[in-house]
Design a protein around this motif. Sequence first.
Motif, mmCIF file in Angstrom:
data_model
loop_
_atom_site.group_PDB
_atom_site.id
_atom_site.type_symbol
_atom_site.label_atom_id
_atom_site.label_comp_id
_atom_site.label_asym_id
_atom_site.label_seq_id
_atom_site.Cartn_x
_atom_site.Cartn_y
_atom_site.Cartn_z
ATOM 1 N N MET A 94 0.453 -1.341 0.175
ATOM 2 C CA MET A 94 -0.063 -0.016 -0.326
ATOM 3 C C MET A 94 0.773 1.358 -0.218
ATOM 4 N N SER A 95 2.013 1.834 -0.885
ATOM 5 C CA SER A 95 3.117 2.483 -0.219
ATOM 6 C C SER A 95 2.895 2.982 -1.937
ATOM 7 N N THR A 96 2.087 4.006 -2.064
ATOM 8 C CA THR A 96 2.382 4.852 -3.175
ATOM 9 C C THR A 96 3.736 5.576 -3.568
ATOM 10 N N THR A 97 3.727 6.319 -4.602
ATOM 11 C CA THR A 97 5.776 7.040 -4.576
ATOM 12 C C THR A 97 4.758 7.762 -5.307
ATOM 13 N N VAL A 98 5.750 8.609 -4.577
ATOM 14 C CA VAL A 98 5.615 9.841 -5.337
ATOM 15 C C VAL A 98 6.033 10.617 -6.735
ATOM 16 N N GLN A 99 5.803 11.043 -7.295
ATOM 17 C CA GLN A 99 7.224 11.312 -8.493
ATOM 18 C C GLN A 99 7.229 13.016 -8.155
ATOM 19 N N LEU A 100 8.149 13.966 -7.596
ATOM 20 C CA LEU A 100 8.767 15.081 -7.522
ATOM 21 C C LEU A 100 10.180 15.175 -7.856
ATOM 22 N N SER A 101 10.138 15.885 -9.131
ATOM 23 C CA SER A 101 11.555 16.340 -9.413
ATOM 24 C C SER A 101 11.917 17.495 -9.221
ATOM 25 N N THR A 102 13.656 17.058 -8.512
ATOM 26 C CA THR A 102 13.944 18.100 -7.665
ATOM 27 C C THR A 102 13.781 19.983 -8.265
ATOM 28 N N ARG A 103 13.570 19.878 -9.366
ATOM 29 C CA ARG A 103 13.459 20.939 -10.098
ATOM 30 C C ARG A 103 12.145 21.918 -9.358
ATOM 31 N N GLU A 104 11.049 20.749 -9.059
ATOM 32 C CA GLU A 104 10.026 21.553 -8.916
ATOM 33 C C GLU A 104 10.463 21.796 -7.024
ATOM 34 N N ILE A 105 11.092 20.792 -6.738
ATOM 35 C CA ILE A 105 10.821 21.630 -5.332
ATOM 36 C C ILE A 105 12.215 22.587 -4.915
ATOM 37 N N SER A 106 12.841 22.616 -5.441
ATOM 38 C CA SER A 106 14.238 23.727 -5.433
ATOM 39 C C SER A 106 13.367 25.308 -6.896
ATOM 40 N N VAL A 107 12.371 25.161 -7.148
ATOM 41 C CA VAL A 107 12.074 26.391 -7.900
ATOM 42 C C VAL A 107 12.054 27.567 -6.741
ATOM 43 N N PHE A 108 11.482 27.035 -5.862
ATOM 44 C CA PHE A 108 10.744 28.462 -5.061
ATOM 45 C C PHE A 108 11.884 28.903 -3.590
ATOM 46 N N SER A 109 12.480 28.411 -3.792
ATOM 47 C CA SER A 109 14.424 28.744 -2.392
ATOM 48 C C SER A 109 14.699 29.848 -3.202
ATOM 49 N N GLU A 110 15.365 30.364 -1.647
ATOM 50 C CA GLU A 110 16.424 31.144 -2.282
ATOM 51 C C GLU A 110 17.683 30.811 -3.191
ATOM 52 N N GLU A 111 17.873 29.726 -2.424
ATOM 53 C CA GLU A 111 18.844 29.111 -3.580
ATOM 54 C C GLU A 111 18.662 29.296 -5.004
ATOM 55 N N TYR A 112 17.787 29.061 -5.142
ATOM 56 C CA TYR A 112 17.747 28.804 -6.609
ATOM 57 C C TYR A 112 17.166 29.459 -7.235
ATOM 58 N N LYS A 113 17.130 30.974 -6.574
ATOM 59 C CA LYS A 113 16.848 31.653 -7.022
ATOM 60 C C LYS A 113 17.974 32.762 -7.485
ATOM 61 N N LYS A 114 18.991 32.845 -6.182
ATOM 62 C CA LYS A 114 20.396 33.636 -6.180
ATOM 63 C C LYS A 114 21.350 32.535 -7.352
ATOM 64 N N ARG A 115 20.884 31.543 -7.753
ATOM 65 C CA ARG A 115 21.398 30.357 -8.915
ATOM 66 C C ARG A 115 21.677 31.152 -9.913
ATOM 67 N N ARG A 116 20.311 31.139 -9.882
ATOM 68 C CA ARG A 116 19.681 32.066 -11.202
ATOM 69 C C ARG A 116 19.836 33.057 -11.637
ATOM 70 N N LYS A 117 20.073 33.730 -10.818
ATOM 71 C CA LYS A 117 20.401 35.472 -10.659
ATOM 72 C C LYS A 117 22.289 35.119 -11.473
ATOM 73 N N GLN A 118 22.957 34.201 -10.551
ATOM 74 C CA GLN A 118 24.471 33.663 -10.773
ATOM 75 C C GLN A 118 24.666 33.973 -12.655
ATOM 76 N N GLN A 119 23.933 33.265 -12.797
ATOM 77 C CA GLN A 119 23.894 32.424 -14.043
ATOM 78 C C GLN A 119 23.530 33.492 -14.906
ATOM 79 N N MET A 120 22.603 34.286 -14.675
ATOM 80 C CA MET A 120 22.260 35.081 -15.723
ATOM 81 C C MET A 120 23.239 36.573 -15.898
ATOM 82 N N ILE A 121 24.068 36.984 -14.712
ATOM 83 C CA ILE A 121 24.727 37.736 -14.216
ATOM 84 C C ILE A 121 26.196 37.568 -15.094
ATOM 85 N N ARG A 122 26.366 36.480 -15.333
ATOM 86 C CA ARG A 122 27.401 35.672 -15.705
ATOM 87 C C ARG A 122 27.091 36.205 -17.000
ATOM 88 N N PHE A 123 25.708 35.461 -18.129
ATOM 89 C CA PHE A 123 25.790 35.625 -19.554
ATOM 90 C C PHE A 123 25.959 36.513 -19.783
#
Length: 149
Positions: free
Chosen positions: A1-30
């Motif tokens: 009766m175990s249900t497996t939840v398919q949750l990607s790391t991308r879905e979890i990390s989209v709303f985190s501050e670390e993700y936003k800082k990381r994307r901002k750093q990538q944008m600044i480099r470009f």
Amino acid sequence: MSTTVQLSTREISVFSEEYKKRRKQQMIRFFGATVFTLISARLAFRGVQSRKYVPNMFQLNHKPPLYSFQGEAISALAFGTGLATGSFGMLVFGSCWLADISSLAEFTIKARKLIGDPSAQEAAQQPMDQETQQVAKALQDLIESAKRQ
């Protein structure tokens, strides 16, 4: 009766501050590479325009100005290097920004997944234990409620 939840790391990390800082750093480099390329292109354009011979009213139109062969070679090398380096930087940083890659280790993981390395896919296929499933379900519910708002 175990249900497996398919949750990607991308879905979890989209709303985190670390993700936003990381994307901002990538944008600044470009955009930094883009600015470098534009400045190099502007300098190269000015260098070419300054060498153009435009005679005055009664001057000969076939008399080229005096110039140094070494100076021409050095400036051509500098302009070409600036344009090539800036363009290559834009290509690399833009590709990494699109693929969400911030380090060489992440590039290695993404490249292994892309070529179908079984060791890279085994980590994603492992079943989760009960506590991890509960946490993943709670995070997924949180993300879905945030998307509805």
